[in-house]
Motif scaffolding. Structure first.
Motif, PDB file in Angstrom:
ATOM      1  N   CYS A  99      -7.939   7.488   6.023  1.00  0.00           N
ATOM      2  CA  CYS A  99      -7.328   6.236   6.457  1.00  0.00           C
ATOM      3  C   CYS A  99      -7.947   5.845   7.800  1.00  0.00           C
ATOM      4  O   CYS A  99      -7.745   6.535   8.786  1.00  0.00           O
TER       5      CYS A  99
ATOM      6  N   ASP B  92      -7.592   4.376   2.641  1.00  0.00           N
ATOM      7  CA  ASP B  92      -6.519   3.451   3.010  1.00  0.00           C
ATOM      8  C   ASP B  92      -7.016   2.557   4.147  1.00  0.00           C
ATOM      9  O   ASP B  92      -7.220   3.012   5.268  1.00  0.00           O
TER      10      ASP B  92
ATOM     11  N   SER C 207      -0.301   3.963  -2.474  1.00  0.00           N
ATOM     12  CA  SER C 207      -0.792   5.245  -1.949  1.00  0.00           C
ATOM     13  C   SER C 207       0.061   6.395  -2.482  1.00  0.00           C
ATOM     14  O   SER C 207      -0.412   7.524  -2.601  1.00  0.00           O
TER      15      SER C 207
ATOM     16  N   ALA D 285       0.812  -1.220   0.000  1.00  0.00           N
ATOM     17  CA  ALA D 285       0.000   0.000   0.000  1.00  0.00           C
ATOM     18  C   ALA D 285       0.843   1.267   0.000  1.00  0.00           C
ATOM     19  O   ALA D 285       0.347   2.342  -0.322  1.00  0.00           O
TER      20      ALA D 285
END
Ligand code: PLP
Length: 404
Positions: free
Chosen positions: A184, A216, A112, A108
């Motif tokens: 997130c 996220d 991201s 990630a």
């Protein structure tokens, strides 16, 4: 003479964890007899679960034979893993996500950081403050953030959404309308979560304003409370406005193995252009796929045995979270997080900066944490401790802090 990308030069200082690493190394060199306990960087410590090791061994063996050897993985990931994710992470939770909307990657962090590439340079981003630093820094590198103000530690073209105890560590809808909203939850660094109703309000806001949410969900596996959504696709309308990032690092200990995924529903569009097509193009051009053996290990995460083993692993870390949370609360600190996330967010004593508290903790308790200000200006006054150590060292660290 060549020229460099000047946007890189705008980045202030070095990356947060490099600074911590350097400080800790200098302290250890000066004090070789001191046993330092690291509750700073969010890296896991438990070994891979048996089902994952078994899958890795078996995939390695396949690579040894011509008939079962695998070369380049498909750009977007192997079908067996994408289907396992679609079923377990989404369809079984009532989320409408198909396997071909999932792009497998090596984690990630890259996703991201890279996802911003498919958006125009003119787009305005909104981020929680404090926040995982990658979202802002990668937009700085792309020239999307304007001018840095060293006094306020903010960028002129970024919309900051403070998440402090005054807002219950959740962002409020911004006054200025952003194009890209990074969320997130469970949150790094605050360990906070939002309810499904709160997340629904964000989805409605994004759909109404033509914004996209980059959600996220790296810490989804740590959710223990009922009303906390595991995926943004649990919300109505998320298929038209949300991209979700997934990681195998914290739910399955893959920080050194590397596996993640980005989910882009085909309905997230800018006019007629599907973001799905742009990301597929980007993936196909710049990425050659996560290794077969790693994707097989990822598949084992969704086996019945794998799920049971990982549930235990997460319970192990969350027992540490409880030790930290209760130990510090008992010592009179204001603490939050640690219930649906492996992070405990501690309010530091008044009159100290979070870097001063970092130095004090390192010198007096020989414990490493992360200064809140490293995650954004609203992180000043706070400190992050992680539950990823061993139980014994976590207990020892809290004892030391209590004695401080
Ligand atoms: N997203 C958040 C919020 C994180 O805290 C981290 C790692 O600490 C990542 C992404 C990176 O995950 P990965 O190991 O899959 O690259």
């Amino acid at each position: 003479m060549f020229k460099v990308n000047e946007d890189y030069l705008k980045l202030p200082g070095s990356y947060l964890f490099s600074t911590i690493g350097k400080k800790v190394a200098a302290f250890q060199e000066a004090n070789p007899d001191k046993g330092i306990i690291r509750l700073g960087i969010g890296d896991v410590t438990q070994p891979l679960a048996p089902s994952i090791i078994k899958a890795l061994h078996s995939a390695v063996e396949e690579m040894a034979h011509e008939e079962t050897f695998h070369g380049y993985a498909p750009d977007l990931g192997y079908e067996f893993l994408r289907s396992a994710m679609a079923k377990n992470d989404y369809q079984n939770r009532g989320c409408d996500i198909e396997a071909d909307e999932i792009f497998i990657s090596d984690g990630a962090k890259c996703d991201s950081g890279n996802i911003q590439e498919i958006f125009s340079r003119d787009c305005k981003i909104a981020v929680c403050d404090p926040v995982y630093p990658v979202y802002v820094d990668t937009n700085v590198m792309a020239g999307r953030t304007g001018v840095y103000d060293a006094v306020t530690e903010t960028w002129s073209d970024v919309i900051y959404m403070p998440c402090t105890k005054e807002t219950d560590f959740a962002p409020e809808l911004p006054k200025e309308t952003p194009d890209i909203i990074y969320l997130c939850f469970p949150n790094n660094p605050t360990g906070s979560t939002i309810t499904k109703a709160q997340l629904q309000a964000w989805v409605d806001y994004a759909n109404k304003n033509g914004a996209v949410i980059i959600y996220d969900a790296a810490y989804e596996a740590y959710i223990s409370e009922e009303d906390v959504p595991h995926s943004i696709y649990e919300c109505d309308g998320a298929r038209t406005c949300a991209i979700e990032l997934r990681s195998f690092s914290k739910n399955a200990g893959f920080t050194g193995v590397r596996l993640g995924a980005t989910v882009i529903p085909k309905e997230v569009k800018c006019g007629e252009v599907m973001l799905h097509s742009l990301w597929a193009r980007r993936h196909g051009t710049k990425y050659n796929g996560a290794p077969y053996i790693v994707q097989k290990a990822g598949e084992a995460v969704y086996s019945e045995a794998g799920k049971a083993e990982l549930k235990e692993q997460i319970a192990y870390y969350m027992r540490n979270a409880k030790v930290i949370y209760e130990g510090l609360k008992g010592a009179g600190y204001n603490v939050s997080g640690g219930v649906n996330a492996p992070y405990i967010w501690l309010e530091i004593p008044k009159g100290m900066t979070s870097w001063e508290f970092f130095d004090c903790l390192l010198e007096r308790a020989n414990v490493v944490g992360t200064p809140g200000s490293g995650f954004g200006p609203s992180g000043e006054g706070y400190f992050r401790l992680t539950a990823f150590g061993s139980y014994e060292t976590t207990v020892e660290a809290i004892e030391r802090i209590r004695k401080m």
